[in-house]
Design a protein around this motif. Sequence first.
Motif, mmCIF file in Angstrom:
data_model
loop_
_atom_site.group_PDB
_atom_site.id
_atom_site.type_symbol
_atom_site.label_atom_id
_atom_site.label_comp_id
_atom_site.label_asym_id
_atom_site.label_seq_id
_atom_site.Cartn_x
_atom_site.Cartn_y
_atom_site.Cartn_z
ATOM 1 N N THR A 16 0.834 -1.194 0.000
ATOM 2 C CA THR A 16 0.000 0.000 0.000
ATOM 3 C C THR A 16 0.870 1.245 0.000
ATOM 4 O OG1 THR A 16 -0.122 0.059 2.411
ATOM 5 C CG2 THR A 16 -1.896 -1.102 1.260
ATOM 6 N N THR A 27 0.349 5.498 0.974
ATOM 7 C CA THR A 27 -0.532 6.551 1.456
ATOM 8 C C THR A 27 -0.393 7.791 0.587
ATOM 9 O OG1 THR A 27 1.099 7.573 2.909
ATOM 10 C CG2 THR A 27 -0.155 5.696 3.794
ATOM 11 N N SER A 38 3.999 7.150 1.906
ATOM 12 C CA SER A 38 4.543 6.092 2.755
ATOM 13 C C SER A 38 4.087 4.757 2.203
ATOM 14 C CB SER A 38 4.047 6.261 4.193
ATOM 15 O OG SER A 38 4.529 7.451 4.759
ATOM 16 N N THR A 39 4.986 3.782 2.219
ATOM 17 C CA THR A 39 4.660 2.468 1.673
ATOM 18 C C THR A 39 4.719 1.395 2.761
ATOM 19 O OG1 THR A 39 6.961 2.120 1.033
ATOM 20 C CG2 THR A 39 5.475 3.043 -0.633
ATOM 21 N N ASN A 40 3.958 0.335 2.502
ATOM 22 C CA ASN A 40 3.926 -0.805 3.413
ATOM 23 C C ASN A 40 3.851 -2.056 2.558
ATOM 24 O OD1 ASN A 40 3.706 -2.241 5.882
ATOM 25 N ND2 ASN A 40 1.501 -2.392 5.591
ATOM 26 N N TYR A 41 4.694 -3.026 2.858
ATOM 27 C CA TYR A 41 4.736 -4.258 2.081
ATOM 28 C C TYR A 41 4.543 -5.476 2.984
ATOM 29 C CZ TYR A 41 6.875 -1.545 -1.711
ATOM 30 O OH TYR A 41 7.124 -0.630 -2.703
ATOM 31 N N ASP A 65 5.650 -8.993 4.272
ATOM 32 C CA ASP A 65 7.008 -9.532 4.423
ATOM 33 C C ASP A 65 7.375 -10.453 3.260
ATOM 34 O OD1 ASP A 65 6.904 -9.893 8.068
ATOM 35 O OD2 ASP A 65 7.399 -8.184 6.791
ATOM 36 N N LYS A 90 8.642 -8.216 0.251
ATOM 37 C CA LYS A 90 9.650 -7.167 0.435
ATOM 38 C C LYS A 90 10.908 -7.500 -0.347
ATOM 39 C CE LYS A 90 8.275 -5.406 4.960
ATOM 40 N NZ LYS A 90 8.588 -5.350 6.409
#
Length: 120
Positions: A50, A52, A56-59, A61, A64
């Motif tokens: 994701t 924002t 900002s990113t989020n992966y 695990d 990654k």
Amino acid sequence: QVQLVESGGGLVQPGGSLSLSCTKSGSTFRLIAMGWYRQAPGKERELVATMTSGQSTNYADSVKGRFTISRDSAWNTVYLQMNSLKPEDTAVYYCNARYYSNSRELLDSWGQGTQVTVSS
């Protein structure tokens, strides 16, 4: 309301690459985040990546270092570059947008999904 259309899925060999695109249309009061989720047969839908509005990113695990989420400058299209694909990446990939509507409701919109199959 926001509408999302994904493209770019397909069949790829293990170790290969694919790029997914998701194009957004419709108006919002404020876009909070866009991202990608996936659902494999017999499993629940899970977060892949994701981003924002502040970028900002989020992966997950499991992706990654292999997957990269990005977007265009107008925040109309979000991309998912998938490298070093593994058979366990096989799933239907869904685009998501979380946003406040013009009536200030917090909503989620989903695309129709695109199939990614990793197999030799």
